[in-house]
Scaffold this motif. Sequence first.
Motif, short mmCIF file in Angstrom:
data_model
loop_
_atom_site.label_atom_id
_atom_site.label_comp_id
_atom_site.label_asym_id
_atom_site.label_seq_id
_atom_site.Cartn_x
_atom_site.Cartn_y
_atom_site.Cartn_z
N GLU A 66 0.80 -1.22 0.00
CA GLU A 66 0.00 0.00 0.00
C GLU A 66 0.83 1.27 0.00
O GLU A 66 0.30 2.37 -0.01
N LYS A 73 -9.79 -4.51 -5.14
CA LYS A 73 -8.79 -3.51 -4.75
C LYS A 73 -7.58 -3.51 -5.68
O LYS A 73 -7.25 -2.50 -6.27
N GLU A 98 -4.23 -3.85 -5.13
CA GLU A 98 -2.95 -3.24 -4.76
C GLU A 98 -1.77 -4.17 -4.97
O GLU A 98 -0.62 -3.75 -4.96
N ASP A 153 -12.34 -1.28 -7.08
CA ASP A 153 -11.34 -0.53 -6.32
C ASP A 153 -12.03 0.20 -5.17
O ASP A 153 -12.86 1.08 -5.39
N THR A 154 -11.70 -0.18 -3.94
CA THR A 154 -12.40 0.35 -2.77
C THR A 154 -11.82 1.64 -2.24
O THR A 154 -12.51 2.40 -1.55
N ASP A 155 -10.55 1.94 -2.53
CA ASP A 155 -9.84 2.99 -1.79
C ASP A 155 -9.34 4.17 -2.60
O ASP A 155 -8.62 5.00 -2.07
N ARG A 207 -8.77 8.08 -1.40
CA ARG A 207 -7.71 8.44 -0.47
C ARG A 207 -6.43 8.84 -1.20
O ARG A 207 -5.57 9.49 -0.65
N THR A 255 -16.49 1.18 -8.64
CA THR A 255 -16.08 1.95 -7.47
C THR A 255 -17.28 2.25 -6.58
O THR A 255 -18.38 2.50 -7.09
N ASP A 289 -13.34 9.67 3.38
CA ASP A 289 -14.54 9.08 2.79
C ASP A 289 -15.75 10.01 2.82
O ASP A 289 -16.72 9.80 2.10
N ASN A 323 -19.59 4.13 3.62
CA ASN A 323 -18.79 2.97 4.00
C ASN A 323 -19.65 1.73 4.21
O ASN A 323 -20.88 1.77 4.10
#
Length: 347
Positions: A52, A88, A90, A110-112, A115, A144, A253, A259
């Motif tokens: 990450e 995700k 990564e 893709d969850t993130d 950020r 997403t 978020d 979430n």
Amino acid sequence: MKILLLGGSTKPGTTEYHFTQALRNLGHEVKTLCYADNLTRTRYDLIRFTLESPMRRIGLNTSFMNLFRRTILETLKKWRPDLCLIVKGEFLSKQMLEEIHEYCNIPLYDTDVPRFILKTGSLIEILLSTHLQEALDYIDLIATPSKKCVQIYQKLGARKAVHIPFACNPQMHYVPLREKKLKTVLFAGALYPRRTKILRELIKRRLPIMIYTGSKIQSKLLNKWVRKPVWGRKFALLHNISRIGLNIHIESDLTWKANMRTFEIPASGTLLLTDNTEVVKEYFIPRKEIETWDTFDELIEKIDYYLSLSLEDILSMIENGQKRAIKEHTYGHRMMRLIESLKIRAA
């Protein structure tokens, strides 16, 4: 349809777990390969930190991932799936994506992303965007949980980008409504700075709050109130016996996505009390199905108010929220949308 799911972990309560269960319930044959499933916690934390970091996300590789890559390729050759669903992602380099794409279609969930795209114009963002653009050459669909990110992916050159929010898993999260509940507020989740600040203040006000987290606690005040983390069915059962399920979005978020707890808490049969964002309002009706708060003072006021009422006074709101979650916001609904978006007919 034969689906190979690649991710971090299929531990109950993870996105990978929910996707797998939902796809199987829809009649698909699913195999999972998740790099963390057989790792010790220490080894997992070390590898996750490596994966990450920004430098990993611009294409660096590890010996561990090379071993994982060989396992993926062997499975693709022997099993010949119709598609490879990546959660995700990564852990995947451009080379790995190119190799996978030779065998089947690739949807990526893709969850993130929010950020990593908050500060526009930074060097890290430029590097990440370049790496993502290269990866998108081999991704047939990118999904997403953030509606705002659809446009970002499109600008980066995605073949197709769709909004697929998080959801609840009825087999795990649904618990019938109780006639009796404890007059408590329950929070379960990692203690990011915003959450820690709010929870500290709630404790100072001597409110009946229960905190379940796996985060390291720096505060002596919080430490006295914290219990071991809970996931899966236990998460739902503990919420079910509590009057209020508190949801606090992390900073990055807030304006981007709802979430997982936004859907899991109502499904468990308790009152969801969550930060008031336009994102949350897309899924539930405040004061009819859930309750929201804008400021800390309002949060205190609403906790006091709903704890002072009889359970009968709020049971209809809890029931409405649960019905909405189970009727419209399950992972079965989300996976059907993902498959339909790919325009691949199920076998």
